[in-house]
Design an enzyme around this catalytic site. Structure first.
Site, PDB file in Angstrom:
ATOM      1  N   TYR A 319       0.861  -1.191   0.000  1.00 25.48           N
ATOM      2  CA  TYR A 319       0.000   0.000   0.000  1.00 25.48           C
ATOM      3  C   TYR A 319       0.896   1.239   0.000  1.00 25.48           C
ATOM      4  O   TYR A 319       0.780   2.116   0.858  1.00 25.48           O
ATOM      5  CB  TYR A 319      -0.915   0.036   1.225  1.00 25.48           C
ATOM      6  CG  TYR A 319      -1.701  -1.230   1.491  1.00 25.48           C
ATOM      7  CD1 TYR A 319      -2.975  -1.398   0.929  1.00 25.48           C
ATOM      8  CD2 TYR A 319      -1.201  -2.242   2.301  1.00 25.48           C
ATOM      9  CE1 TYR A 319      -3.707  -2.555   1.178  1.00 25.48           C
ATOM     10  CE2 TYR A 319      -1.926  -3.393   2.553  1.00 25.48           C
ATOM     11  CZ  TYR A 319      -3.188  -3.546   2.006  1.00 25.48           C
ATOM     12  OH  TYR A 319      -3.905  -4.678   2.260  1.00 25.48           O
ATOM     13  N   CYS A 415      -4.361   3.812   9.966  1.00 27.52           N
ATOM     14  CA  CYS A 415      -5.167   5.014  10.225  1.00 27.52           C
ATOM     15  C   CYS A 415      -6.483   4.638  10.891  1.00 27.52           C
ATOM     16  O   CYS A 415      -7.356   5.478  11.049  1.00 27.52           O
ATOM     17  CB  CYS A 415      -5.408   5.791   8.933  1.00 27.52           C
ATOM     18  SG  CYS A 415      -6.174   4.795   7.649  1.00 27.52           S
TER      19      CYS A 415
HETATM   20  N1  SAH Z   1       1.993   4.604   2.312  1.00 25.77           N
HETATM   21  C1  SAH Z   1       1.438   5.716   1.605  1.00 25.77           C
HETATM   22  C2  SAH Z   1      -0.054   5.608   1.273  1.00 25.77           C
HETATM   23  C3  SAH Z   1      -0.957   5.008   2.302  1.00 25.77           C
HETATM   24  S1  SAH Z   1      -2.677   5.228   1.983  1.00 25.77           S
HETATM   25  C4  SAH Z   1       1.753   7.010   2.319  1.00 25.77           C
HETATM   26  O1  SAH Z   1       2.146   7.008   3.481  1.00 25.77           O
HETATM   27  O2  SAH Z   1       1.623   8.071   1.715  1.00 25.77           O
HETATM   28  C5  SAH Z   1      -3.181   3.610   1.480  1.00 25.77           C
HETATM   29  C6  SAH Z   1      -2.897   3.305   0.027  1.00 25.77           C
HETATM   30  O3  SAH Z   1      -3.336   1.978  -0.260  1.00 25.77           O
HETATM   31  C7  SAH Z   1      -3.618   4.201  -0.970  1.00 25.77           C
HETATM   32  O4  SAH Z   1      -2.656   4.775  -1.818  1.00 25.77           O
HETATM   33  C8  SAH Z   1      -4.533   3.227  -1.760  1.00 25.77           C
HETATM   34  O5  SAH Z   1      -4.668   3.576  -3.120  1.00 25.77           O
HETATM   35  C9  SAH Z   1      -3.815   1.927  -1.599  1.00 25.77           C
HETATM   36  N2  SAH Z   1      -4.598   0.677  -1.717  1.00 25.77           N
HETATM   37  C10 SAH Z   1      -5.886   0.452  -1.371  1.00 25.77           C
HETATM   38  N3  SAH Z   1      -6.203  -0.842  -1.521  1.00 25.77           N
HETATM   39  C11 SAH Z   1      -5.087  -1.471  -1.975  1.00 25.77           C
HETATM   40  C12 SAH Z   1      -4.772  -2.841  -2.299  1.00 25.77           C
HETATM   41  N4  SAH Z   1      -5.682  -3.792  -2.175  1.00 25.77           N
HETATM   42  N5  SAH Z   1      -3.521  -3.111  -2.709  1.00 25.77           N
HETATM   43  C13 SAH Z   1      -2.583  -2.148  -2.822  1.00 25.77           C
HETATM   44  N6  SAH Z   1      -2.821  -0.843  -2.528  1.00 25.77           N
HETATM   45  C14 SAH Z   1      -4.060  -0.506  -2.107  1.00 25.77           C
END
Ligand code: SAH
Length: 462
Positions: A319, A415
């Protein structure tokens, strides 16, 4: 047996408040039956009027406060109650940080069935100055007798209230929104009307790089015309010489989704730049970028500490968004693999890696729960695995793969304490031990709390 509900709508009760909900409302009990009352704090007492009764709980309104909490304070923002963007301004900052730590502990025990004696849940890391931290203002626009207004939707309605100042917004952003509103008014720009699906300007968005000082202005409009474009651009860039990018996003649909699919740069660059620590990031109109950069640094430093890198490790960042955590860790690891579901975010991640000359990272588009098992099949093994999922937490298939892959360390950035607790239970049952939980206050005065958790594989774990 059907239990009798001990309270009735429109009746008055004298109560003592025991707790806060995760949305910041006070909780009182009448014969064990919980009643949620906004603007009431633990250890306070008073009279309430019950406003709504459901099967297992009720809602109430505070009629008279009798005993006050030592943490109660006057909310500085005059529109605090109408707006709903903040939920905790009536609690002083020390009280907010304590409440967030307690909320995390309660949820870990209640939902995760975790033994708090086996781990450390640290005091919440807060900000020195917890005001004016948001680096992104996104305000809906409407028309009133006197011209354009821009502000926020009144709680539980679609009525737009004009706002002149937001206490959690960067001052520079606030000022920009006001000036842009005045400029648009001078050129008699028409605001979009949601009900009639008529008009032009839907939202104004301003992003500000707190470290770089660079600013981006985004006009979200119904059509792709741009009345008085050159005059408006000139006035904005004269008023704000730090504006590096002015962008138009077109959303022709009858929807409450803010952005449309088409984005045109109308002046300057496509990106502004900002820093978290010494990593530089390019931010476009649609990029996801943390809204509180100062606390993001605190959060990522903690993730880095829990990752315990020596330079020899392979790390997976699940993610990963625009690669923020991946790039932060890459400097101290041998190799970092990042995976994220949004293709544009991965494009940003790759650009950000190039921008910083970081070559030991690889990014993939896809679901973490699909891509990581494939990596595992290909023989990729992580020493440290970082997850930073959205509110719904990790997919079960991902947790199963982690348990199979057995990285020595898992760093869980969350979060949502509820889904965090649920997932920690699964990881504990799969052979991990939760060592430390660090709540971080990313969004002061709101009920949100972010956590970084360090887990290690049990020695001789199954
Ligand atoms: N680590 C990053 C973003 C975290 S937010 C930071 O700190 O800025 C969570 C992220 O997970 C988002 O960008 C969303 O698009 C992504 N996401 C949601 N479901 C997902 C999945 N099944 N696999 C991979 N990414 C996913």
């Amino acid at each position: 047996m059907k239990q009798k509900i001990p309270v009735e709508k429109n009746q008055y009760y004298d109560v003592v408040f025991e707790d806060l909900t995760h949305e910041g409302a006070g909780v009182a009990k009448v014969d064990g039956f919980p009643i949620f009352v906004p603007n009431a704090l633990p250890d306070e007492s008073g009279q309430i009027k019950v406003t709504r009764v459901k099967k297992g709980f009720a809602f109430g309104r505070l009629v008279e406060l009798k005993e006050k909490s030592g943490y109660r304070t006057d909310a500085p923002c005059p529109i605090y109650k109408q707006c709903g963007g903040c939920q905790l301004q009536h609690i002083d900052y020390e009280g907010q940080l304590l409440y967030k730590q307690k909320q995390v502990k309660d949820v870990l025990e209640r939902i995760g069935k975790l033994d708090l004696n086996q781990m450390t849940v640290h005091p919440t890391l807060g900000m020195k100055d917890p005001w004016h931290y948001r680096n992104k203002a996104q305000v809906p626009v409407a028309e009133r007798e006197g011209g354009l207004i821009a502000g926020f939707y009144q709680q539980r309605s679609h009525e737009i209230i004009d706002m002149h100042k937001c206490f959690i917004q960067q001052t520079e952003n606030d000022r920009a929104v006001q000036v842009i509103k005045q400029i648009c008014n001078r050129y008699r720009i028409k605001a979009y009307n949601e009900e009639r699906h008529k008009g032009w300007l839907r939202h104004i968005m301003v992003r500000y790089g707190a470290v770089s000082g660079e600013m981006m202005v985004v006009f979200i409009t119904k059509t792709n015309e741009f009345p008085h474009k050159s005059n408006i651009v000139e006035e904005i860039t004269t008023a704000f010489p730090n504006v590096k990018s002015i962008v138009q996003n077109i959303n022709p649909k009858k929807t409450n989704v803010i952005f449309g699919d088409q984005t045109n740069v109308i002046w300057g660059e496509e990106y502004i730049y900002d820093f978290i620590g010494d990593v530089r990031f390019a931010i476009s109109a649609r990029s996801f970028y943390q809204v509180n950069p100062e606390q993001t640094k605190v959060l990522y430093d903690k993730a880095l500490e829990y990752a315990e890198l020596t330079g020899e490790e392979t790390v997976i960042d699940a993610y990963c968004g625009i690669g923020t955590i991946s790039l932060f860790l890459a400097k101290q690891a041998k190799k970092v693999y990042g995976v994220e579901i949004v293709p544009e975010a991965i494009e940003d991640a790759k650009r950000n890696a190039d921008l910083n000359g970081i070559a030991n990272v690889e990014f993939a588009v896809g679901e973490a729960e699909t891509v990581i098992p494939k990596w595992y099949e290909q023989g990729i093994r992580a020493d440290t695995l970082v997850v930073d999922p959205p509110r719904k937490g990790c997919d079960e298939a991902l947790l199963r793969t982690i348990i199979e892959m057995k990285p020595k360390r898992v760093v869980y950035v969350s979060c949502n304490p509820g889904t965090l607790a649920r997932d920690l239970r699964v990881l504990e049952d799969g052979g991990y031990v939760t060592r430390e939980v660090q709540p971080v206050d990313m969004f002061p005065h709101t009920a949100h709390v972010e956590c970084v958790v360090s887990l290690t594989l049990k020695v001789g774990g199954n």
